[in-house]
Scaffold this motif. Structure first.
Motif, PDB file in Angstrom:
ATOM      1  N   ARG A   1       0.833  -1.208   0.000  1.00  0.00           N
ATOM      2  CA  ARG A   1       0.000   0.000   0.000  1.00  0.00           C
ATOM      3  C   ARG A   1       0.865   1.255   0.000  1.00  0.00           C
ATOM      4  O   ARG A   1       0.554   2.239  -0.676  1.00  0.00           O
ATOM      5  CB  ARG A   1      -0.943   0.002   1.208  1.00  0.00           C
ATOM      6  CG  ARG A   1      -2.057  -1.019   1.069  1.00  0.00           C
ATOM      7  CD  ARG A   1      -3.021  -0.997   2.235  1.00  0.00           C
ATOM      8  NE  ARG A   1      -2.379  -1.539   3.421  1.00  0.00           N
ATOM      9  CZ  ARG A   1      -2.333  -0.932   4.597  1.00  0.00           C
ATOM     10  NH1 ARG A   1      -2.904   0.224   4.778  1.00  0.00           N
ATOM     11  NH2 ARG A   1      -1.732  -1.511   5.629  1.00  0.00           N
ATOM     12  N   THR A   2       1.977   1.227   0.725  1.00  0.00           N
ATOM     13  CA  THR A   2       2.890   2.373   0.754  1.00  0.00           C
ATOM     14  C   THR A   2       3.562   2.546  -0.597  1.00  0.00           C
ATOM     15  O   THR A   2       3.714   3.665  -1.091  1.00  0.00           O
ATOM     16  CB  THR A   2       3.954   2.184   1.847  1.00  0.00           C
ATOM     17  OG1 THR A   2       3.286   2.021   3.100  1.00  0.00           O
ATOM     18  CG2 THR A   2       4.888   3.359   1.928  1.00  0.00           C
TER      19      THR A   2
ATOM     20  N   THR B   1       1.732   4.572  -3.184  1.00  0.00           N
ATOM     21  CA  THR B   1       1.643   6.026  -3.034  1.00  0.00           C
ATOM     22  C   THR B   1       2.755   6.746  -3.788  1.00  0.00           C
ATOM     23  O   THR B   1       2.684   7.953  -3.959  1.00  0.00           O
ATOM     24  CB  THR B   1       1.701   6.442  -1.550  1.00  0.00           C
ATOM     25  OG1 THR B   1       2.979   6.089  -1.008  1.00  0.00           O
ATOM     26  CG2 THR B   1       0.597   5.786  -0.751  1.00  0.00           C
TER      27      THR B   1
END
Length: 178
Positions: free
Chosen positions: A57-58, A61
């Protein structure tokens, strides 16, 4: 960390509400222990999913041009499932894409890159790094705009020619252009 705690509690309440709804649909035939057990299982499953998915998920970004060059995976006795599949706790990503906002190309054998250091529960850091592709070495942000004379006396860090960050920075097109 507070957001994670709130999310885990919310997952527990959602599961308890679901079990309560199922209990009413069944004419109140479910045992009384199913609601707290369902909430507990949902909280545990959400926590495990959250721990295992934070790295991906990081990564999402950051720009697509960012490449993972290092992952630290570990197992802990208080998380026994990590002995089956270690969880990622730290990672380093290297970005040479146009989104990185790097300085001009320093030369044919030098590459600038943006290095992101990320760790679970800690702030992320981003720094500009200059790689010497021919000499298999790197120097951190202080030399980003340095002249050739200043680079000659800079505090270079020697790297293994197979270092993933060095390979990610030096392979491909010109600096900052993928």
């Amino acid at each position: 960390m507070l957001i994670d705690f709130i999310s885990i509690v919310a997952a527990g309440f959602a599961a308890a509400g679901l079990v309560m709804g199922l209990n009413r649909l069944s004419g109140r035939r479910l045992p009384k222990w199913t609601m707290p057990a369902g909430a507990g299982v949902a909280m545990l499953l959400f926590m495990v999913w959250n721990e295992y998915s934070w790295a991906d998920r990081t990564r999402l970004t950051l720009p697509e041009s960012a490449v993972v060059t290092f992952k630290n995976e570990r197992s802990d006795f208080w998380r026994p499932w990590t002995y089956l599949a270690p969880v990622t706790t730290r990672m380093a990503l290297l970005d040479r894409g146009p989104e990185a906002g790097l300085p001009a190309d320093p030369g044919p054998e030098m590459r600038h890159a943006k290095l992101y250091l990320m760790e679970r529960w800690r702030p992320s850091y981003g720094l500009t790094v200059l790689f010497d592709c021919a000499g298999a070495r790197r120097v951190d942000a202080s030399a980003a705009g340095a002249t050739a004379a200043e680079l000659a006396v800079a505090d270079w860090q020697e790297l293994d020619p197979e270092d993933p960050a060095l390979r990610a920075a030096c392979e491909g097109g010109g600096n900052g252009r993928g």
